[in-house]
Design a protein around this motif. Structure first.
Motif, PDB file in Angstrom:
ATOM      1  N   GLY A 133       0.819  -1.210   0.000  1.00 11.15           N
ATOM      2  CA  GLY A 133       0.000   0.000   0.000  1.00 11.15           C
ATOM      3  C   GLY A 133       0.849   1.254   0.000  1.00 11.15           C
ATOM      4  O   GLY A 133       0.548   2.225  -0.715  1.00 11.15           O
ATOM      5  N   LYS A 134       1.918   1.284   0.782  1.00 13.90           N
ATOM      6  CA  LYS A 134       2.804   2.452   0.817  1.00 13.90           C
ATOM      7  C   LYS A 134       3.449   2.689  -0.547  1.00 13.90           C
ATOM      8  O   LYS A 134       3.535   3.837  -1.014  1.00 13.90           O
ATOM      9  CB  LYS A 134       3.879   2.249   1.883  1.00 13.90           C
ATOM     10  CG  LYS A 134       3.367   2.261   3.315  1.00 13.90           C
ATOM     11  CD  LYS A 134       4.457   1.964   4.310  1.00 13.90           C
ATOM     12  CE  LYS A 134       5.533   3.030   4.299  1.00 13.90           C
ATOM     13  NZ  LYS A 134       6.559   2.785   5.339  1.00 13.90           N
ATOM     14  N   GLU A 135       3.895   1.626  -1.202  1.00 17.24           N
ATOM     15  CA  GLU A 135       4.504   1.781  -2.516  1.00 17.24           C
ATOM     16  C   GLU A 135       3.471   2.230  -3.548  1.00 17.24           C
ATOM     17  O   GLU A 135       3.786   3.000  -4.469  1.00 17.24           O
ATOM     18  CB  GLU A 135       5.162   0.466  -2.943  1.00 17.24           C
ATOM     19  CG  GLU A 135       6.356   0.086  -2.082  1.00 17.24           C
ATOM     20  CD  GLU A 135       6.915  -1.282  -2.425  1.00 17.24           C
ATOM     21  OE1 GLU A 135       6.304  -1.955  -3.295  1.00 17.24           O
ATOM     22  OE2 GLU A 135       7.944  -1.676  -1.843  1.00 17.24           O
ATOM     23  N   GLY A 136       2.232   1.753  -3.408  1.00 17.96           N
ATOM     24  CA  GLY A 136       1.182   2.195  -4.316  1.00 17.96           C
ATOM     25  C   GLY A 136       0.889   3.671  -4.170  1.00 17.96           C
ATOM     26  O   GLY A 136       0.678   4.389  -5.162  1.00 17.96           O
ATOM     27  N   ILE A 137       0.884   4.185  -2.946  1.00 15.67           N
ATOM     28  CA  ILE A 137       0.666   5.609  -2.705  1.00 15.67           C
ATOM     29  C   ILE A 137       1.827   6.429  -3.281  1.00 15.67           C
ATOM     30  O   ILE A 137       1.618   7.487  -3.888  1.00 15.67           O
ATOM     31  CB  ILE A 137       0.506   5.872  -1.208  1.00 15.67           C
ATOM     32  CG1 ILE A 137      -0.767   5.196  -0.686  1.00 15.67           C
ATOM     33  CG2 ILE A 137       0.461   7.361  -0.907  1.00 15.67           C
ATOM     34  CD1 ILE A 137      -0.892   5.205   0.807  1.00 15.67           C
TER      35      ILE A 137
END
Length: 302
Positions: A133-137
């Motif tokens: 999720g952090k990398e997607g953001i």
């Protein structure tokens, strides 16, 4: 008392160890052993600052055994970049392999000029979900987009599995009792039929509990994550929430709405007005001419 050289060396070593700095593990354990009320005020302040600085993506979900988490993120970015961002997220999932990430759903809708809505759903290895999720953001921020909603929910699947196991154990005990009753000889037909009905009902309950338990285990083994994309303005060179930016956006929206209304009115009222004008011109060209009586004829009639 006589001092030997070995005793002197031992005393010197102990004195040196006592004067040195405390080991790192001991100093840390002393702080961790305090309660929340006894800790210095500076420690929680540092923790809060770290969470705020990291933003929504930095929210640390406590590792809770038996809790099944569900992640949902919503993004706003320029319409022209939604397709590329969606493709980048899909490629990141495929790179992890189907054993750790699977795409379970996808949607892309063009709702109008510069209006796009899209969705991408995954099932992830629970240990990778938060980092994914952090990398997607981060990928959305590189595409001049923003995170507009983040929601992480959890259900206590472990407690539900324990409850279902206890329910199934009770049902199996009841099933064994009924089987013993059915094994008796000389059992009346009506009583045997009632026991068989009860046995079928209990067997159905056991199967239902087994299926529900399998679903809960599946939720623990695979974490759902959903990315929602919607079109929005690009990141400006100044604060998008500033009054000047808001006023310019309001002016552009008002001008667009006014132009759309004028064009719509012309499209609706133009053809009838044109027909009425043509009719008026035809009537004026071919209307019957009424001859007015002359003054002499009026006097003669009088």
């Amino acid at each position: 008392m006589r001092w030997t050289s070995g005793s002197a060396l031992l005393v010197l070593a102990l004195a040196t160890a006592g004067c040195g700095p405390a080991p790192q593990g001991e100093s840390r354990s002393g702080s961790e052993g305090l309660t929340a009320q006894e800790r210095p005020a500076a420690e929680p302040a540092r923790e809060v600052v770290a969470d705020v600085a990291s933003g929504p993506a930095g929210i640390a979900v406590t590792a809770a055994p038996g809790v099944a988490f569900n992640y949902h993120y919503a993004f706003s970015l320029p319409a022209a970049r939604i397709s590329a961002a969606q493709e980048g997220h899909a490629a990141a999932c495929e790179k992890l392999g189907i054993a750790r990430c699977r795409i379970t759903g996808m949607r892309y809708q063009l709702l109008g000029e510069d209006r796009v809505e899209a969705m991408l759903a995954f099932k992830l290895d629970p240990t990778l979900a938060r980092q994914f999720g952090k990398e997607g953001i981060a990928a959305i921020q590189k595409a001049e987009g923003t995170l507009i909603d983040a929601e992480i929910t959890g259900t206590d699947a472990g407690a539900e599995i324990t409850r279902l196991a206890a329910e199934r154990a009770r049902a199996q005990e009841e099933l064994a009792r009924i089987d013993r009753e059915l094994a008796r000889s000389g059992l009346p037909a009506s009583e045997r039929a009632e026991l068989q009905r009860q046995r079928a009902e209990i067997a159905q309950r056991i199967e239902g509990a087994r299926s529900a338990s399998s679903e809960q285990r599946e939720s623990l083994a695979n974490t759902p994550m959903t990315f929602d994309y919607r079109s929005g303005r690009a990141v400006r060179g100044f604060d998008a929430g500033a009054p000047l930016t808001s006023s310019l956006d309001l002016l552009a929206a008002s001008a667009q709405a006014t132009l759309a209304f004028v064009l719509g009115a012309i499209a609706v009222l133009g053809p009838p007005a044109l027909v009425a004008l043509l009719g008026l011109l035809v009537w004026r060209r071919f209307r019957p001419r009424v001859r007015r009586p002359k003054a002499a004829e009026v006097e003669a009639s009088d």
